[in-house]
Design an enzyme around this catalytic site. Structure first.
Site, PDB file in Angstrom:
ATOM      1  N   HIS A 153      77.800 -26.632   3.974  1.00  0.00           N
ATOM      2  CA  HIS A 153      77.768 -26.970   5.667  1.00  0.00           C
ATOM      3  C   HIS A 153      76.925 -27.813   5.822  1.00  0.00           C
ATOM      4  O   HIS A 153      76.166 -27.794   5.523  1.00  0.00           O
ATOM      5  CB  HIS A 153      77.783 -25.911   6.150  1.00  0.00           C
ATOM      6  CG  HIS A 153      77.732 -25.743   8.174  1.00  0.00           C
ATOM      7  ND1 HIS A 153      77.315 -25.174   9.007  1.00  0.00           N
ATOM      8  CD2 HIS A 153      77.923 -26.525   8.987  1.00  0.00           C
ATOM      9  CE1 HIS A 153      77.463 -25.453  10.282  1.00  0.00           C
ATOM     10  NE2 HIS A 153      77.860 -26.292  10.373  1.00  0.00           N
ATOM     11  N   HIS A 168      71.117 -22.460   1.512  1.00  0.00           N
ATOM     12  CA  HIS A 168      69.916 -22.771   2.004  1.00  0.00           C
ATOM     13  C   HIS A 168      69.058 -22.392   0.514  1.00  0.00           C
ATOM     14  O   HIS A 168      68.041 -22.267   0.667  1.00  0.00           O
ATOM     15  CB  HIS A 168      69.770 -20.543   1.947  1.00  0.00           C
ATOM     16  CG  HIS A 168      70.385 -20.877   3.338  1.00  0.00           C
ATOM     17  ND1 HIS A 168      69.687 -21.795   4.639  1.00  0.00           N
ATOM     18  CD2 HIS A 168      71.979 -20.031   3.834  1.00  0.00           C
ATOM     19  CE1 HIS A 168      70.690 -21.087   6.163  1.00  0.00           C
ATOM     20  NE2 HIS A 168      72.242 -19.965   5.469  1.00  0.00           N
ATOM     21  N   THR A 218      75.137 -20.238  12.073  1.00  0.00           N
ATOM     22  CA  THR A 218      77.074 -20.584  13.100  1.00  0.00           C
ATOM     23  C   THR A 218      77.281 -18.988  13.674  1.00  0.00           C
ATOM     24  O   THR A 218      77.822 -17.955  13.361  1.00  0.00           O
ATOM     25  CB  THR A 218      78.264 -20.601  12.119  1.00  0.00           C
ATOM     26  OG1 THR A 218      77.365 -22.268  11.633  1.00  0.00           O
ATOM     27  CG2 THR A 218      79.217 -20.989  13.030  1.00  0.00           C
ATOM     28  N   GLU A 223      82.567 -26.948   4.752  1.00  0.00           N
ATOM     29  CA  GLU A 223      82.135 -26.607   6.239  1.00  0.00           C
ATOM     30  C   GLU A 223      81.576 -27.624   7.122  1.00  0.00           C
ATOM     31  O   GLU A 223      80.429 -27.768   7.208  1.00  0.00           O
ATOM     32  CB  GLU A 223      81.343 -25.621   6.521  1.00  0.00           C
ATOM     33  CG  GLU A 223      81.448 -24.449   6.129  1.00  0.00           C
ATOM     34  CD  GLU A 223      80.848 -23.214   6.348  1.00  0.00           C
ATOM     35  OE1 GLU A 223      81.138 -21.464   5.593  1.00  0.00           O
ATOM     36  OE2 GLU A 223      79.313 -22.878   6.087  1.00  0.00           O
ATOM     37  N   GLU A 261      88.958 -18.065   9.020  1.00  0.00           N
ATOM     38  CA  GLU A 261      87.960 -16.896   8.462  1.00  0.00           C
ATOM     39  C   GLU A 261      87.307 -16.097   9.436  1.00  0.00           C
ATOM     40  O   GLU A 261      87.456 -17.371  10.450  1.00  0.00           O
ATOM     41  CB  GLU A 261      86.576 -18.486   7.563  1.00  0.00           C
ATOM     42  CG  GLU A 261      85.820 -17.198   6.672  1.00  0.00           C
ATOM     43  CD  GLU A 261      84.852 -17.858   6.150  1.00  0.00           C
ATOM     44  OE1 GLU A 261      85.015 -19.164   5.995  1.00  0.00           O
ATOM     45  OE2 GLU A 261      83.427 -17.893   6.365  1.00  0.00           O
ATOM     46  N   ASN A 273      77.939 -19.951  -0.760  1.00  0.00           N
ATOM     47  CA  ASN A 273      77.186 -20.551   0.128  1.00  0.00           C
ATOM     48  C   ASN A 273      76.069 -21.273  -0.770  1.00  0.00           C
ATOM     49  O   ASN A 273      75.264 -20.546  -0.495  1.00  0.00           O
ATOM     50  CB  ASN A 273      77.559 -20.391   2.024  1.00  0.00           C
ATOM     51  CG  ASN A 273      77.517 -21.450   2.799  1.00  0.00           C
ATOM     52  OD1 ASN A 273      75.956 -21.472   2.410  1.00  0.00           O
ATOM     53  ND2 ASN A 273      78.109 -21.447   3.669  1.00  0.00           N
ATOM     54  N   ARG A 299      70.373 -30.138   8.387  1.00  0.00           N
ATOM     55  CA  ARG A 299      69.262 -29.407   8.207  1.00  0.00           C
ATOM     56  C   ARG A 299      68.664 -29.487   7.057  1.00  0.00           C
ATOM     57  O   ARG A 299      67.947 -28.660   6.157  1.00  0.00           O
ATOM     58  CB  ARG A 299      68.954 -28.583   9.168  1.00  0.00           C
ATOM     59  CG  ARG A 299      69.927 -27.897   9.159  1.00  0.00           C
ATOM     60  CD  ARG A 299      69.621 -26.123   9.697  1.00  0.00           C
ATOM     61  NE  ARG A 299      70.343 -26.425  11.240  1.00  0.00           N
ATOM     62  CZ  ARG A 299      70.749 -25.905  12.902  1.00  0.00           C
ATOM     63  NH1 ARG A 299      70.514 -24.107  12.308  1.00  0.00           N
ATOM     64  NH2 ARG A 299      70.891 -26.354  13.814  1.00  0.00           N
ATOM     65  N   HIS A 300      69.820 -28.649   6.566  1.00  0.00           N
ATOM     66  CA  HIS A 300      69.948 -28.680   4.631  1.00  0.00           C
ATOM     67  C   HIS A 300      70.648 -29.067   3.528  1.00  0.00           C
ATOM     68  O   HIS A 300      70.355 -30.062   3.431  1.00  0.00           O
ATOM     69  CB  HIS A 300      70.212 -26.843   4.413  1.00  0.00           C
ATOM     70  CG  HIS A 300      71.361 -26.246   5.589  1.00  0.00           C
ATOM     71  ND1 HIS A 300      72.660 -26.873   5.403  1.00  0.00           N
ATOM     72  CD2 HIS A 300      71.725 -25.053   6.605  1.00  0.00           C
ATOM     73  CE1 HIS A 300      73.339 -25.993   6.494  1.00  0.00           C
ATOM     74  NE2 HIS A 300      72.731 -24.902   7.352  1.00  0.00           N
ATOM     75  N   ARG A 328      75.695 -30.710   8.215  1.00  0.00           N
ATOM     76  CA  ARG A 328      75.220 -29.716   9.326  1.00  0.00           C
ATOM     77  C   ARG A 328      75.529 -31.614  10.381  1.00  0.00           C
ATOM     78  O   ARG A 328      74.869 -32.277   9.330  1.00  0.00           O
ATOM     79  CB  ARG A 328      74.410 -29.366  10.160  1.00  0.00           C
ATOM     80  CG  ARG A 328      74.867 -27.509   9.604  1.00  0.00           C
ATOM     81  CD  ARG A 328      73.894 -26.706  10.511  1.00  0.00           C
ATOM     82  NE  ARG A 328      74.027 -26.350  11.658  1.00  0.00           N
ATOM     83  CZ  ARG A 328      74.309 -25.600  12.593  1.00  0.00           C
ATOM     84  NH1 ARG A 328      74.245 -24.247  11.506  1.00  0.00           N
ATOM     85  NH2 ARG A 328      74.444 -25.624  13.822  1.00  0.00           N
ATOM     86  N   GLY A 345      75.987 -16.434   1.718  1.00  0.00           N
ATOM     87  CA  GLY A 345      75.300 -17.471   0.871  1.00  0.00           C
ATOM     88  C   GLY A 345      73.953 -17.589   1.299  1.00  0.00           C
ATOM     89  O   GLY A 345      73.313 -16.323   0.503  1.00  0.00           O
ATOM     90  N   HIS A 379      80.194 -14.374   6.587  1.00  0.00           N
ATOM     91  CA  HIS A 379      78.965 -14.364   7.600  1.00  0.00           C
ATOM     92  C   HIS A 379      77.643 -13.058   7.881  1.00  0.00           C
ATOM     93  O   HIS A 379      78.599 -12.067   8.053  1.00  0.00           O
ATOM     94  CB  HIS A 379      78.969 -14.786   8.660  1.00  0.00           C
ATOM     95  CG  HIS A 379      78.066 -15.764   9.605  1.00  0.00           C
ATOM     96  ND1 HIS A 379      76.446 -15.551   9.706  1.00  0.00           N
ATOM     97  CD2 HIS A 379      77.190 -17.053   9.781  1.00  0.00           C
ATOM     98  CE1 HIS A 379      76.174 -15.679  10.273  1.00  0.00           C
ATOM     99  NE2 HIS A 379      76.800 -17.332  10.068  1.00  0.00           N
TER     100      HIS A 379
HETATM  101  N1  PXP Z   1      81.347 -18.622   6.601  1.00  0.00           N
HETATM  102  C1  PXP Z   1      80.931 -19.959   7.947  1.00  0.00           C
HETATM  103  C2  PXP Z   1      81.739 -20.183   8.203  1.00  0.00           C
HETATM  104  C3  PXP Z   1      79.563 -20.510   7.349  1.00  0.00           C
HETATM  105  O1  PXP Z   1      79.616 -20.839   9.059  1.00  0.00           O
HETATM  106  C4  PXP Z   1      78.440 -19.888   6.672  1.00  0.00           C
HETATM  107  C5  PXP Z   1      77.436 -19.924   7.824  1.00  0.00           C
HETATM  108  O2  PXP Z   1      76.887 -20.648   6.851  1.00  0.00           O
HETATM  109  C6  PXP Z   1      78.822 -18.044   5.905  1.00  0.00           C
HETATM  110  C7  PXP Z   1      80.458 -18.041   5.322  1.00  0.00           C
HETATM  111  C8  PXP Z   1      77.893 -17.543   4.519  1.00  0.00           C
HETATM  112  O3  PXP Z   1      77.393 -16.829   5.984  1.00  0.00           O
HETATM  113  P1  PXP Z   1      75.727 -16.734   5.390  1.00  0.00           P
HETATM  114  O4  PXP Z   1      75.340 -17.695   4.644  1.00  0.00           O
HETATM  115  O5  PXP Z   1      75.355 -15.529   6.355  1.00  0.00           O
HETATM  116  O6  PXP Z   1      76.335 -15.430   3.540  1.00  0.00           O
END
Ligand code: PXP
Length: 268
Positions: free
Chosen positions: A54, A21, A112, A81, A162, A18, A60-61, A56, A227, A205
């Site tokens: 993602h 960031h 999220t 996403e 997921e 991901n 924001r990113h 959003r 991510g 996540h």
């Molecule tokens: N999976 C989903 C559905 C998410 O929303 C996110 C965060 O955007 C991630 C995975 C990745 O999470 P992290 O950035 O904390 O690794």
């Protein structure tokens, strides 16, 4: 034989990177650096199996132009996403990513924070899941590890879920070992139940080098999406190396979890 490292083997655990960031850092200064598409290309070289981004509602990113460039310029499958809104559905249908993961979204949240209420939102989600599926986009629902939500995903016709690993990761980071173990057991049960329902099960996540092993060991999981930690760790070791180290941690965990089964067979 171990399935680790062999991308075409049935039990291979894919890593979706991901890159949100990278865009967070870019947006802090309002110009084009660092470029999320360049990060995605580097992730591909480092062994990622897919790129996750993602878009959003508040941008924001990741921005709309990032999605267009990622779709056009990267060789890996793109997992978009998105919230279940008409605006995001139109964007997904325009770009046709490989996959869409539907996530709950609240403007005021930092990230999220919980899973989608697939059970409570059935009527809202059904046409969105259907439109995406009809367009050939693989639909995933980001849910908490609960049987009710797995059954709802199945009744919606989503092929993938997921599982939200945030509660497990938070408990592990706070060294609450009983809670961590309970959350891991919930993830394990959901991975089994989801597979038994015919769903492909992913997870993600908050995963880090310290927390990924027990999750990667769950044999039913097909994909992890990671991510924030990878991008943060890139500050210290570089993005390619942080992805390679994560890949190695996933492979080591899978190998270790397969080892008892392999030695059982040998002793029979
Ligand atoms: N999976 C989903 C559905 C998410 O929303 C996110 C965060 O955007 C991630 C995975 C990745 O999470 P992290 O950035 O904390 O690794």
């Amino acid at each position: 034989m171990s399935n680790t490292g062999n991308k075409s083997a049935p039990g291979y655990l894919r890593l979706g990177v991901n890159i949100d960031h990278v865009a967070t850092i870019r947006n802090a200064r309002g110009n084009d650096h660092p470029d999320p598409t360049r990060a995605a290309k580097l992730a591909e070289e480092a062994g990622a199996d897919g790129i996750t981004a993602h878009l959003r509602e508040d941008r924001r990113h990741i921005r709309d132009a990032d999605i267009a460039r990622l779709k056009d310029e990267i060789g890996l499958p793109l997992n978009l996403e998105m919230a279940a809104t008409p605006e995001m559905l139109a964007i997904a249908l325009r770009h046709k990513p490989h996959a869409c993961c539907i996530v709950p979204e609240r403007r005021e949240e930092v990230t999220t924070e919980g899973g989608l209420d697939a059970a409570g939102l059935h009527n809202h989600l059904k046409p969105i899941v259907d439109r995406l599926g009809d367009a050939g986009i693989r639909v995933s629902l980001f849910i908490n590890a609960e049987k009710r939500q797995l059954e709802a995903a199945r009744s919606l016709g989503a092929p993938v879920v997921e599982l939200h690993t945030g509660a497990y990761c938070d408990a592990a980071m706070e060294r609450q070992s009983a809670k961590r173990d309970a959350e891991l057991a919930r993830l394990a049960a959901a991975a089994r139940e989801g597979t038994a329902l015919g769903l492909e099960v992913h997870a993600g996540h908050g995963l880090t080098f310290d927390t990924v092993g027990p999750v990667a060991s769950l044999p039913e999981l097909a994909e992890l999406n990671i991510g924030h930690f990878l991008v943060g760790e890139a500050i210290f070791v570089g993005l390619g190396e942080s992805i390679r180290l994560m890949r190695a941690a996933m492979d080591a965990a899978r190998r270790a979890s397969e080892a008892p089964a392999a030695s059982d067979k040998a002793s029979r």
